[in-house]
Design a protein around this motif. Structure first.
Motif, PDB file in Angstrom:
ATOM      1  N   GLY A  89      -4.063   4.483 -12.003  1.00  0.00           N
ATOM      2  CA  GLY A  89      -3.066   5.547 -12.063  1.00  0.00           C
ATOM      3  C   GLY A  89      -1.846   5.136 -12.858  1.00  0.00           C
ATOM      4  O   GLY A  89      -1.315   5.927 -13.662  1.00  0.00           O
ATOM      5  N   TRP A 110       0.682   9.259  -7.907  1.00  0.00           N
ATOM      6  CA  TRP A 110       1.111   8.827  -9.244  1.00  0.00           C
ATOM      7  C   TRP A 110       0.038   9.144 -10.282  1.00  0.00           C
ATOM      8  O   TRP A 110       0.343   9.536 -11.405  1.00  0.00           O
ATOM      9  CB  TRP A 110       1.449   7.343  -9.237  1.00  0.00           C
ATOM     10  CG  TRP A 110       2.151   6.886 -10.487  1.00  0.00           C
ATOM     11  CD1 TRP A 110       1.634   6.079 -11.457  1.00  0.00           C
ATOM     12  CD2 TRP A 110       3.487   7.209 -10.905  1.00  0.00           C
ATOM     13  NE1 TRP A 110       2.570   5.873 -12.448  1.00  0.00           N
ATOM     14  CE2 TRP A 110       3.718   6.562 -12.130  1.00  0.00           C
ATOM     15  CE3 TRP A 110       4.513   7.990 -10.343  1.00  0.00           C
ATOM     16  CZ2 TRP A 110       4.924   6.662 -12.819  1.00  0.00           C
ATOM     17  CZ3 TRP A 110       5.714   8.091 -11.025  1.00  0.00           C
ATOM     18  CH2 TRP A 110       5.912   7.428 -12.258  1.00  0.00           C
ATOM     19  N   HIS A 138      -6.693  -1.091  -4.175  1.00  0.00           N
ATOM     20  CA  HIS A 138      -5.697  -0.552  -5.109  1.00  0.00           C
ATOM     21  C   HIS A 138      -6.133  -0.561  -6.570  1.00  0.00           C
ATOM     22  O   HIS A 138      -5.292  -0.392  -7.450  1.00  0.00           O
ATOM     23  CB  HIS A 138      -4.350  -1.276  -4.949  1.00  0.00           C
ATOM     24  CG  HIS A 138      -3.830  -1.217  -3.557  1.00  0.00           C
ATOM     25  ND1 HIS A 138      -3.429  -2.346  -2.859  1.00  0.00           N
ATOM     26  CD2 HIS A 138      -3.680  -0.169  -2.720  1.00  0.00           C
ATOM     27  CE1 HIS A 138      -3.044  -1.986  -1.636  1.00  0.00           C
ATOM     28  NE2 HIS A 138      -3.179  -0.670  -1.535  1.00  0.00           N
ATOM     29  N   ASP A 160       0.832  -1.201   0.000  1.00  0.00           N
ATOM     30  CA  ASP A 160       0.000   0.000   0.000  1.00  0.00           C
ATOM     31  C   ASP A 160       0.871   1.257   0.000  1.00  0.00           C
ATOM     32  O   ASP A 160       0.615   2.203  -0.766  1.00  0.00           O
ATOM     33  CB  ASP A 160      -0.922  -0.002   1.214  1.00  0.00           C
ATOM     34  CG  ASP A 160      -1.849   1.195   1.238  1.00  0.00           C
ATOM     35  OD1 ASP A 160      -2.731   1.279   0.370  1.00  0.00           O
ATOM     36  OD2 ASP A 160      -1.672   2.070   2.106  1.00  0.00           O
ATOM     37  N   GLN A 184      -5.030   2.713  -7.841  1.00  0.00           N
ATOM     38  CA  GLN A 184      -3.592   2.827  -8.113  1.00  0.00           C
ATOM     39  C   GLN A 184      -3.211   2.121  -9.422  1.00  0.00           C
ATOM     40  O   GLN A 184      -2.330   2.580 -10.135  1.00  0.00           O
ATOM     41  CB  GLN A 184      -2.788   2.251  -6.948  1.00  0.00           C
ATOM     42  CG  GLN A 184      -2.676   3.174  -5.745  1.00  0.00           C
ATOM     43  CD  GLN A 184      -4.011   3.396  -5.059  1.00  0.00           C
ATOM     44  OE1 GLN A 184      -4.778   2.454  -4.841  1.00  0.00           O
ATOM     45  NE2 GLN A 184      -4.308   4.642  -4.735  1.00  0.00           N
ATOM     46  N   THR A 230       5.483  12.087   0.182  1.00  0.00           N
ATOM     47  CA  THR A 230       5.754  11.003  -0.753  1.00  0.00           C
ATOM     48  C   THR A 230       7.102  11.207  -1.425  1.00  0.00           C
ATOM     49  O   THR A 230       7.707  12.282  -1.344  1.00  0.00           O
ATOM     50  CB  THR A 230       4.676  10.908  -1.862  1.00  0.00           C
ATOM     51  OG1 THR A 230       4.890  11.936  -2.833  1.00  0.00           O
ATOM     52  CG2 THR A 230       3.276  11.032  -1.286  1.00  0.00           C
ATOM     53  N   ALA A 275      -8.851   7.724 -11.425  1.00  0.00           N
ATOM     54  CA  ALA A 275      -8.018   7.201 -10.343  1.00  0.00           C
ATOM     55  C   ALA A 275      -7.970   8.178  -9.172  1.00  0.00           C
ATOM     56  O   ALA A 275      -8.078   7.776  -8.001  1.00  0.00           O
ATOM     57  CB  ALA A 275      -6.604   6.926 -10.851  1.00  0.00           C
ATOM     58  N   ASP A 314      -9.130   7.901  -5.195  1.00  0.00           N
ATOM     59  CA  ASP A 314      -8.190   8.158  -4.092  1.00  0.00           C
ATOM     60  C   ASP A 314      -7.510   9.496  -4.366  1.00  0.00           C
ATOM     61  O   ASP A 314      -6.609   9.590  -5.191  1.00  0.00           O
ATOM     62  CB  ASP A 314      -7.145   7.038  -3.999  1.00  0.00           C
ATOM     63  CG  ASP A 314      -6.172   7.236  -2.840  1.00  0.00           C
ATOM     64  OD1 ASP A 314      -6.210   8.307  -2.204  1.00  0.00           O
ATOM     65  OD2 ASP A 314      -5.361   6.320  -2.593  1.00  0.00           O
ATOM     66  N   ASP A 363      -3.690   9.765  -4.492  1.00  0.00           N
ATOM     67  CA  ASP A 363      -2.929   8.901  -5.406  1.00  0.00           C
ATOM     68  C   ASP A 363      -1.995   9.795  -6.217  1.00  0.00           C
ATOM     69  O   ASP A 363      -2.324  10.287  -7.294  1.00  0.00           O
ATOM     70  CB  ASP A 363      -3.891   8.144  -6.325  1.00  0.00           C
ATOM     71  CG  ASP A 363      -3.170   7.152  -7.236  1.00  0.00           C
ATOM     72  OD1 ASP A 363      -1.928   7.215  -7.333  1.00  0.00           O
ATOM     73  OD2 ASP A 363      -3.858   6.316  -7.857  1.00  0.00           O
ATOM     74  N   HIS A 415       1.470   4.121  -3.056  1.00  0.00           N
ATOM     75  CA  HIS A 415       1.252   5.542  -2.768  1.00  0.00           C
ATOM     76  C   HIS A 415       2.570   6.329  -2.746  1.00  0.00           C
ATOM     77  O   HIS A 415       2.565   7.516  -2.423  1.00  0.00           O
ATOM     78  CB  HIS A 415       0.532   5.710  -1.425  1.00  0.00           C
ATOM     79  CG  HIS A 415      -0.929   5.398  -1.481  1.00  0.00           C
ATOM     80  ND1 HIS A 415      -1.437   4.124  -1.272  1.00  0.00           N
ATOM     81  CD2 HIS A 415      -2.015   6.184  -1.748  1.00  0.00           C
ATOM     82  CE1 HIS A 415      -2.753   4.155  -1.377  1.00  0.00           C
ATOM     83  NE2 HIS A 415      -3.127   5.391  -1.672  1.00  0.00           N
TER      84      HIS A 415
END
Length: 463
Positions: A167, A198, A161, A26, A164, A231, A189, A193, A196, A30
């Protein structure tokens, strides 16, 4: 046997180790730094946990940092000495083989083995994201699109996910040139979230590639809390923000962001963003000697040994920008020795030979004012710069260097061709129209030059 959160069995994992592994995946999806702590915790709970060791190896080998790779090599080697690989389940054996290829520097074989895992186990999130990184580092746009696209129907909105995975797919679509579809998928995406990063990054790329710079600024401004902290992509996202601001001609804003977010990069990925941004300013005559000196100092230890040609190219930008041409030439000489003596099968050797060295030599020639030499080095490779990795947006620093070298070398026809290509793809770019003005001036057409400058100003004000 335990299963992960996506229903795949894992040998050798206690319940606690499996929970840490799931959390690590996870965090990885992220792009959060906590992934390392969770991966280590999984191995502390179950020291013989094969997928835990595989995860830790990917984390070390896919940073493009030589020191991280060295640590991963030692750690995974110790695991291999303790385990009978032939006794592992087939999926885990396949991951071990992929890691071994990566340990040997063979990105292409690793990517192919991960693709086989994904074909059989499309819900293997680790295989998907590790393969996604390999495709990015090797500049393989088609695989960036199709690796995830081929797995997508095995996922649904109820899956952990799913967003993700969308993404990742959005970024692959963008790099493969499907900009409208990439925006659609990326926005979905982010809807699933909002943090997210990305997917936010993928949407941002679609605006860059279509010249929708104002939309890019507005999109990022509306979501600053979601992408600007916490991140691995914080610096890179600020870099994208600066690209949009540069198109508007707002250099003071760019430098303010540089000093606040980019100047103290702690990884090669962050340092190359800093170098690429300062290099764009350098090409336009905005010299930043103090910033260049600090950046060149930061690069020295990171490229002490060959590992990834894309990093080398940006280190040379920093050396040239700082006026340290001797250091740039020393790095080039070390890479020439490296490719002469490297074992077969190391992907970075071909990257260095086909792209890294020509680009580095061209940057040094540009720094010396030998623009004809820079042009002669870059023009033959302009359609294969992707082989050294990175994204279209990142590689544009090289393409801009080629264009500027052509202008300064008096190669009017080449410069006209390059600018015409750029305007055809992104007619809304103020930069492209300013270069069109420079081309028109080179041909002595003052009226066309004035018209192009007017168009550039109108577009910049519209941002």
């Amino acid at each position: 046997m335990r299963t992960d959160q996506h229903g795949l069995p894992m040998s050798g994992a206690s319940a606690a180790a499996a929970r840490h592994y799931d959390r690590a995946i996870d965090e990885l999806l992220h792009f959060r730094a906590e992934v390392d702590a969770e991966a280590n915790a999984a191995l502390e709970e179950s020291p013989g946990f094969p997928m835990g060791h595989v995860l830790a190896a990917y984390l070390g080998l896919l940073t493009t940092e030589a020191e991280d790779a060295r640590t991963a090599r030692v750690r995974f080697g110790a695991f291999l000495r303790r385990v009978d690989v032939t006794s592992l389940p087939p999926r885990e054996r396949a991951h071990v083989a992929a890691v071994r290829a990566l340990l040997a520097g063979d990105f292409l074989t690793c990517g192919a083995l991960l693709a086989e895992i994904t074909a059989e186990h499309p819900r293997d999130a680790l295989a998907l994201i590790a393969g996604h990184h390999v495709d990015f580092f090797t500049g393989d746009a088609r695989s960036l699109r199709d690796r995830v696209g081929g797995a997508l129907t095995a996922w649904g909105p109820g899956d952990p996910h799913y967003g993700q995975v969308l993404g990742m797919y959005a970024f692959g679509l963008e790099e493969a040139g499907h900009y409208d579809r990439a925006e659609e998928v990326g926005l979905r995406a982010v809807e699933l979230d909002r943090r997210d990063v990305w997917a936010i990054h993928a949407v941002t790329h679609t605006y860059e590639m279509r010249g929708r710079f104002g939309d890019g600024l507005r999109y990022l401004d509306a979501r600053v809390p979601d992408w600007s902290a916490g991140t691995f992509l914080n610096v890179h996202a600020w870099w994208h923000y600066c690209l949009f601001a540069l198109e508007a001609g707002d250099v003071p804003r760019v430098l303010t962001i540089y000093d606040a977010a980019l100047a103290d990069g702690q990884s090669c990925m962050e340092l190359l963003d800093a170098a690429a941004l300062l290099w764009r300013l350098h090409l336009e005559g905005s010299e930043q000697p103090a910033r260049w000196r600090a950046l060149a100092d930061a690069w020295r230890a990171r490229v002490a040994e060959p590992f990834y040609a894309f990093n080398d190219m940006h280190a040379v930008m920093a050396y040239v920008g700082a006026g340290r041409l001797g250091e740039a030439e020393k790095l080039i000489a070390s890479r020439e020795a490296y490719v002469a003596g490297a074992p077969p099968g190391v992907t970075n050797v071909d990257m260095t030979l086909r792209v890294g060295l020509p680009v580095c030599r061209a940057l040094v020639a540009f720094g010396r004012g030998d623009h004809r030499a820079a042009l002669d080095l870059l023009y033959p490779i302009r359609h294969r710069v992707n082989e050294a990795g990175g994204s279209h947006a990142q590689r544009d620093a090289v393409q801009r260097t080629l264009l500027e070298a052509a202008l300064r070398a008096g190669a009017r026809d080449v410069a006209r061709t390059l600018v015409s290509e750029r305007i055809g793809v992104r007619p809304c770019s103020p930069y492209n129209w300013l270069k069109q003005a420079a081309v028109a001036e080179a041909f002595g057409d003052r009226a066309a030059a004035a018209a192009a400058r007017t168009r550039a100003g109108e577009l910049a004000r519209a941002l």
